[in-house]
Write an enzyme that holds these catalytic residues in place. Structure first.
Site, mmCIF file in Angstrom:
data_model
loop_
_atom_site.group_PDB
_atom_site.id
_atom_site.type_symbol
_atom_site.label_atom_id
_atom_site.label_comp_id
_atom_site.label_asym_id
_atom_site.label_seq_id
_atom_site.Cartn_x
_atom_site.Cartn_y
_atom_site.Cartn_z
ATOM 1 N N GLU A 128 0.834 -1.212 0.000
ATOM 2 C CA GLU A 128 0.000 0.000 0.000
ATOM 3 C C GLU A 128 0.869 1.262 0.000
ATOM 4 O O GLU A 128 0.554 2.255 -0.660
ATOM 5 C CB GLU A 128 -0.910 -0.039 1.240
ATOM 6 C CG GLU A 128 -1.784 1.167 1.447
ATOM 7 C CD GLU A 128 -2.950 1.232 0.480
ATOM 8 O OE1 GLU A 128 -3.862 0.429 0.613
ATOM 9 O OE2 GLU A 128 -2.942 2.098 -0.408
ATOM 10 N N THR A 181 -3.948 9.129 -4.670
ATOM 11 C CA THR A 181 -3.989 9.262 -3.211
ATOM 12 C C THR A 181 -2.894 10.213 -2.733
ATOM 13 O O THR A 181 -3.133 11.071 -1.874
ATOM 14 C CB THR A 181 -3.818 7.882 -2.550
ATOM 15 O OG1 THR A 181 -4.893 7.059 -2.968
ATOM 16 C CG2 THR A 181 -3.839 7.973 -1.035
HETATM 17 N N1 HSE Z 1 -7.074 7.158 4.435
HETATM 18 C C1 HSE Z 1 -6.519 7.226 3.113
HETATM 19 C C2 HSE Z 1 -6.725 8.616 2.580
HETATM 20 C C3 HSE Z 1 -7.229 6.230 2.242
HETATM 21 O O1 HSE Z 1 -7.830 9.122 2.687
HETATM 22 O O2 HSE Z 1 -5.767 9.215 2.074
HETATM 23 C C4 HSE Z 1 -6.777 6.225 0.817
HETATM 24 O O3 HSE Z 1 -5.745 5.340 0.623
#
Ligand code: HSE
Length: 306
Positions: A128, A181
């Protein structure tokens, strides 16, 4: 067992108020993967269908997480990974997590399950991290554990499984744009006001309580995000129109799924979910942006063997 086929589901991270800590697992959308033991040591990725992703193990999230568990277990054989990708990368429903969690889940099964789910999450976090430039587990935990999860702590990793009220359904709209992201994290403020922090932790606490008590009204009142949504919603075309339409049609709450652009709504019952889906579909059809939509029960099982 020398090979395994799995379904690795999409997930919704953050759940409005729980940035980087809350998540839940979807049922109707996910990737499939086939992992085979090989005589040759090491990890190879021999097939990727659906999306154009790197075959080089160290550049592929499924490969990186597979290497993490492989290097720890040190078996005297190797693994061959086939990925049948249905979750579009950059869609906000845990595409990278499905790949990262899928490979470690499958390898653990082929090794005879030496690791527990928290340990698997830890390995998957390595994959990830390749996608989002930081280690977080709010998509991985629901993919591996199923249902709603809370990442209590990253180091040492501590995951709390939360109950899933039986009548809860999710509606997801995925506008066909890509938001990375890493980019949607970069626009977030590094500090938050005490007032906003108070509102947010009250909402996280009450949402957790509402899940335990199946209090749908309190779920609805808790699905608010005063910290992240005001910034990220600017990246998602027609976000506030979708939210307003969903709430007007009976959704308990609506927010950004993970880092977007997907938008989720939680609804009580399938009829309500279908009504909310129709209303959002009607609205978004009038825009210039292509989209996909689905309704899903909350998947309490997580990754499953096919
Ligand atoms: N918590 C993470 C974000 C989830 O909102 O950036 C996405 O990978």
């Amino acid at each position: 067992m020398d090979h395994i086929k799995i379904f690795s589901p999409a997930t919704v991270a953050n759940v409005s108020c729980g940035f980087d800590v809350l998540g839940f697992c979807l049922d109707t959308i996910g990737d499939e993967m086939i992992i085979k033991k090989t005589v040759q040591k090491g990890i190879i990725i021999s097939k990727i269908e659906g999306y154009n992703l790197p075959f080089e193990v160290k550049k592929n999230v499924a490969g990186v997480s597979a290497l993490a568990i492989y290097n720890d277990a040190k078996p005297d054989f190797g693994f061959d990974i086939e990925i049948y990708k249905n979750i579009k990368p950059g869609s906000g429903v845990g595409s990278s997590s499905a790949s990262a969690a899928g490979s470690v889940f499958a390898i653990n099964e082929l090794l005879g399950r030496p690791y527990n789910k928290t340990q698997l999450t830890k390995f998957a976090m390595k994959g990830e991290a390749l996608a989002s430039n930081c280690e977080h587990a709010d998509n991985l935990a629901p993919a591996l554990f199923g249902g709603f999860t809370l990442v209590k702590n990253l180091s040492p990793l501590q995951i709390v499984q939360l109950p899933t009220p039986n009548e809860l359904f999710a509606v997801v709209i995925h506008p066909q744009i890509e938001i990375k992201t890493s980019e949607s994290r970069a626009i977030l403020p590094k500090e938050v006001s005490l007032n906003n922090a108070i509102t947010q932790w009250a909402n996280v606490g009450s949402l957790v309580h509402a899940l335990h008590t199946e209090d749908y009204k309190l779920i609805s009142e808790s699905l608010n995000d005063v910290i992240v949504e005001p910034h990220r919603s600017k990246l998602i075309p027609y976000f506030s129109d979708v939210k307003q339409t969903a709430i007007n049609s009976g959704a308990l709450g609506t927010g950004i799924s993970g880092s977007g652009p997907s938008i989720f709504s939680l609804c009580k019952g399938i009829d309500s979910a279908n009504k909310v889906m129709d209303a959002i579909k009607n609205l978004y059809s009038k825009t210039e942006i292509a989209f996909e939509m689905y309704v899903s029960k909350i998947n309490t099982e997580g990754i499953k063997i096919l």
